[in-house]
Design a protein around this motif. Sequence first.
Motif, PDB file in Angstrom:
ATOM      1  N   SER A 197      -7.106  -2.662  -1.927  1.00 51.14           N
ATOM      2  CA  SER A 197      -6.318  -3.185  -0.716  1.00 51.14           C
ATOM      3  C   SER A 197      -5.174  -4.088  -1.205  1.00 51.14           C
ATOM      4  O   SER A 197      -5.286  -4.869  -2.231  1.00 51.14           O
ATOM      5  CB  SER A 197      -7.411  -4.197  -0.072  1.00 51.14           C
ATOM      6  OG  SER A 197      -6.432  -4.907   1.158  1.00 51.14           O
ATOM      7  N   SER A 198      -3.975  -3.943  -0.607  1.00 53.74           N
ATOM      8  CA  SER A 198      -2.778  -4.459  -0.859  1.00 53.74           C
ATOM      9  C   SER A 198      -2.870  -5.981  -0.539  1.00 53.74           C
ATOM     10  O   SER A 198      -2.045  -6.845  -0.980  1.00 53.74           O
ATOM     11  CB  SER A 198      -1.541  -3.917  -0.186  1.00 53.74           C
ATOM     12  OG  SER A 198      -1.446  -4.201   1.370  1.00 53.74           O
ATOM     13  N   SER A 204      -5.115  -0.941   4.593  1.00 54.01           N
ATOM     14  CA  SER A 204      -4.039  -0.911   3.605  1.00 54.01           C
ATOM     15  C   SER A 204      -4.658  -0.337   2.308  1.00 54.01           C
ATOM     16  O   SER A 204      -3.799  -0.180   1.279  1.00 54.01           O
ATOM     17  CB  SER A 204      -3.710  -2.341   3.176  1.00 54.01           C
ATOM     18  OG  SER A 204      -4.553  -3.211   2.570  1.00 54.01           O
ATOM     19  N   ARG A 262      -0.222   3.700   4.203  1.00 50.84           N
ATOM     20  CA  ARG A 262       0.966   2.865   3.577  1.00 50.84           C
ATOM     21  C   ARG A 262       2.072   2.626   4.762  1.00 50.84           C
ATOM     22  O   ARG A 262       2.204   3.386   5.785  1.00 50.84           O
ATOM     23  CB  ARG A 262       1.759   3.761   2.442  1.00 50.84           C
ATOM     24  CG  ARG A 262       0.772   4.455   1.482  1.00 50.84           C
ATOM     25  CD  ARG A 262       0.261   3.320   0.496  1.00 50.84           C
ATOM     26  NE  ARG A 262      -0.513   3.892  -0.606  1.00 50.84           N
ATOM     27  CZ  ARG A 262      -1.860   3.867  -0.550  1.00 50.84           C
ATOM     28  NH1 ARG A 262      -2.572   3.552   0.415  1.00 50.84           N
ATOM     29  NH2 ARG A 262      -2.661   4.433  -1.582  1.00 50.84           N
ATOM     30  N   SER A 309       2.419  -3.659   1.965  1.00 51.99           N
ATOM     31  CA  SER A 309       1.685  -2.181   1.791  1.00 51.99           C
ATOM     32  C   SER A 309       1.918  -1.833   0.254  1.00 51.99           C
ATOM     33  O   SER A 309       2.794  -2.415  -0.276  1.00 51.99           O
ATOM     34  CB  SER A 309       2.334  -1.285   2.478  1.00 51.99           C
ATOM     35  OG  SER A 309       2.084   0.078   2.072  1.00 51.99           O
TER      36      SER A 309
END
Length: 233
Positions: free
Chosen positions: A98-99, A209, A213, A220
């Motif tokens: 995950s971002s 995420s 994107r 992102s």
Amino acid sequence: MDRTVWPQAEGRWANFLRRNGLSLAALLLFLGSLIGQALTGFHVANEQARIHHDTPVAFGQYLLGGDFIEAVFENWESEFLQIALFVVLTKFLRQRGSSESKSTAGPEKVDEDPNEKRGDPAAPWPVRQGGIVLVIYQRSLSLVLLILFVLSFVLHAVGGVSKYNEEQLRHGGETVTTLAYVTTAQFWFESFQNWQSEFFSIACLVLLSIVLRERGSPQSKPVAAPHSQTGGS
């Protein structure tokens, strides 16, 4: 107008907007939405007054009444709780890919001890000061968000009890105090219906995420980053 001054002024404004565009856009959207809520809520309140053969209220009276105050701070309460918990939980918990998560590999720059930067002239004043000031400052974001949550919670209760008591009087019931109102199912129904949506939106952002994107957004990962990459950079 002095032609030598205008281009410089134009450049300063353009530079200001470029540096502060995100916060300005968010605040403008907030104000527009709040005004929209006030105007439409005022219309709904007077429509309800007409249906119940009550006296219509003036716009200023509506803004200071329980209906508007409860509606506004019921939502603010859930937003500040959501953000505060997200800030705190992301310090300790991870989500691979995950971002919105720190890396699972180990400490990151945000985990650095600020005491090591006390001699840095570019560091914020609390860092250079050290001591209790720094202890508070390094937790100031979550503390302020939690304070805003508590204030919103209290104002939700204050506005809610006013609205609740109006309904009680209209139907021949008994009024209650603010503390008594906080113990009612009505108050917690209003809170939980907002809390659940905020927590669900966090979970969606964290999980989506991993595989989705948005090119150019710091929320992102880079478009070409593998799904397993954790963090946005």
